[in-house]
Design an enzyme around this catalytic site. Structure first.
Site, PDB file in Angstrom:
ATOM      1  N   HIS A 195       0.984  -1.134  -0.108  1.00 61.22           N
ATOM      2  CA  HIS A 195      -0.158   0.075   0.099  1.00 61.22           C
ATOM      3  C   HIS A 195       0.845   1.351   0.064  1.00 61.22           C
ATOM      4  O   HIS A 195       2.243   1.140   0.635  1.00 61.22           O
ATOM      5  CB  HIS A 195      -0.965   0.117   1.134  1.00 61.22           C
ATOM      6  N   ASP A 198       2.075   1.770   3.439  1.00 60.10           N
ATOM      7  CA  ASP A 198       3.124   0.669   3.856  1.00 60.10           C
ATOM      8  C   ASP A 198       4.603   1.028   3.212  1.00 60.10           C
ATOM      9  O   ASP A 198       5.651   1.025   4.150  1.00 60.10           O
ATOM     10  CB  ASP A 198       2.747  -0.777   3.176  1.00 60.10           C
TER      11      ASP A 198
HETATM   12  C1  GLO Z   1      -9.260  -7.001   0.227  1.00 62.88           C
HETATM   13  C2  GLO Z   1      -8.049  -6.750  -0.571  1.00 62.88           C
HETATM   14  C3  GLO Z   1      -6.895  -6.255  -0.238  1.00 62.88           C
HETATM   15  C4  GLO Z   1      -6.385  -5.715  -1.433  1.00 62.88           C
HETATM   16  C5  GLO Z   1      -4.963  -4.924  -1.110  1.00 62.88           C
HETATM   17  C6  GLO Z   1      -4.281  -4.243  -2.195  1.00 62.88           C
HETATM   18  O1  GLO Z   1     -10.246  -7.638   0.189  1.00 62.88           O
HETATM   19  O2  GLO Z   1      -7.839  -8.186  -1.107  1.00 62.88           O
HETATM   20  O3  GLO Z   1      -6.083  -6.926   0.534  1.00 62.88           O
HETATM   21  O4  GLO Z   1      -5.707  -6.717  -2.163  1.00 62.88           O
HETATM   22  O5  GLO Z   1      -5.565  -3.965  -0.028  1.00 62.88           O
HETATM   23  O6  GLO Z   1      -4.886  -3.111  -2.448  1.00 62.88           O
END
Ligand code: GLO
Ligand code: MG
Length: 347
Positions: free
Chosen positions: A51, A54
């Site tokens: 993210h 992150d």
């Molecule tokens: C939630 C999503 C989440 C995304 C992550 C990347 O249901 O799967 O984990 O993949 O935030 O944007």
């Protein structure tokens, strides 16, 4: 069918989670980002997905030069370890400005925040050396149906995509559809919806998708069919492999944990279209069980990768000739059993 190419693997820092759920607190102590990165390296994964915050924590409170400094420092750290950044995703579901849907909010100021934040996310991706942005549109929906117009929601999404494409002539945007959770009904629940919106932009070739197995299952779809569909358009730029036990809350179980056969079909779909040959990674968006002890903290990721690789072997040793014969004879009953026997192995 591709017989030789090797896959490269990836996960995100959020996949080493602490076990909290809406009804209870964490069951494992929080670990630092450094520890997570070290685990990724130690266990032979190739890339990390991020993210935006992150990569640069609390970025809303930081100036552009400060964000650049921190992103550059992270890039040096990744380079030293030989780890790639697979993608960066704007976290558009935490800030007060994203409460009513980020890009699709009814408030113009909030929509502007979501776009500005996405442009900063693209800058971070550039500094980390990846051209891939992932959009999970967590809150893009209405809490009350009458409060919004879904057609206008499409216009807002297209406007946001256009701003991102214009910001950087090389960026590629992968939409990660999910039909529900945290919302009741998302505006982009499936790959078909994502690609339809991509087609409304001025540069559809740079807007593709990411398939998460559990999200397809939550939409009542077969993840392998979603993979085939997206790859037919050359649009599958990442995957979040995991598993899901029916239409419930989002479970992010280890890959193959519920349906080994569905996992086999997903790997077979990836194999037959050459997934990974253009540099795509196999990412696992999985979480440890709440009961997992700290000493077993990486096992959901290691097991998902192991299952994936064992299924690659199963796909490559599957009797495709016999399959074609059975298809020609329309003997799908025998084909069904051929798959079952193959997955069971020798008695
Ligand atoms: C939630 C999503 C989440 C995304 C992550 C990347 O249901 O799967 O984990 O993949 O935030 O944007
Ligand atoms: Mg995901």
């Amino acid at each position: 069918m591709a017989k030789t190419h090797a896959y490269r693997f990836c996960f995100g820092p959020w996949n080493i989670s602490e076990g909290q759920d809406p009804y209870g607190p964490p069951t494992r102590p929080a670990k630092s980002f450094g520890w997570k990165l070290a685990q990724l390296k130690k266990h032979g994964f190739d890339a990390m997905m991020f993210h935006d915050d992150d990569a640069v924590p609390e970025l809303d409170r930081k100036s552009e030069p400060q964000i650049r400094r921190e992103a550059n420092a992270l890039k040096r750290r990744l380079d030293d370890l030989g780890i790639a950044a697979e993608m960066v995703a704007p976290r558009l579901w935490f800030a007060p400005e994203t409460i009513d849907g980020a890009y699709t909010s009814n408030d113009a100021k909030c929509r502007r925040y979501a776009i500005d934040r996405s442009l900063r996310c693209i800058d971070i991706a550039n500094w980390l050396g990846t051209d891939l942005i992932v959009l999970w549109l967590a809150r893009a929906d209405s809490y009350i149906r009458e409060s919004k117009d879904a057609a206008r929601g499409v216009d807002y999404l297209v406007e946001a995509l256009e701003r991102m494409l214009a910001h950087d002539g090389r960026v590629r945007i992968a939409i990660e559809p999910k039909p529900n959770e945290p919302m009741d009904h998302a505006y982009l629940p499936t790959i078909g919806h994502a690609l339809a919106v991509a087609g409304l932009t001025s540069d559809p070739g740079r807007v593709g998708c990411l398939i998460e197995s559990a999200h397809a299952i939550l939409a009542g779809l077969d993840p392998a069919d979603e993979i085939d569909f997206a790859m037919r358009f050359g649009k599958l730029w990442s995957v979040h492999l995991n598993d899901q036990n029916g239409l419930k809350y989002d479970q992010d179980r280890p890959f193959g944990n519920v349906s080994l056969r569905s996992a086999f079909d997903q790997v077979r779909a990836l194999e037959r279209h050459g997934y990974g040959k253009q540099g795509e990674y196999v990412c696992f968006d999985v979480h440890p069980f709440r009961t997992t002890k700290p000493e077993h903290w990486m096992d959901h990721l290691l097991n998902s990768r192991r299952t994936f690789l064992r299924l690659v072997e199963k796909v490559r040793s599957f009797d495709e000739k016999q399959t074609q014969k059975l298809i020609a004879a329309r003997n799908y009953q025998a084909l069904d059993q051929l798959v079952i026997e193959h997955l069971l192995g020798r008695a």
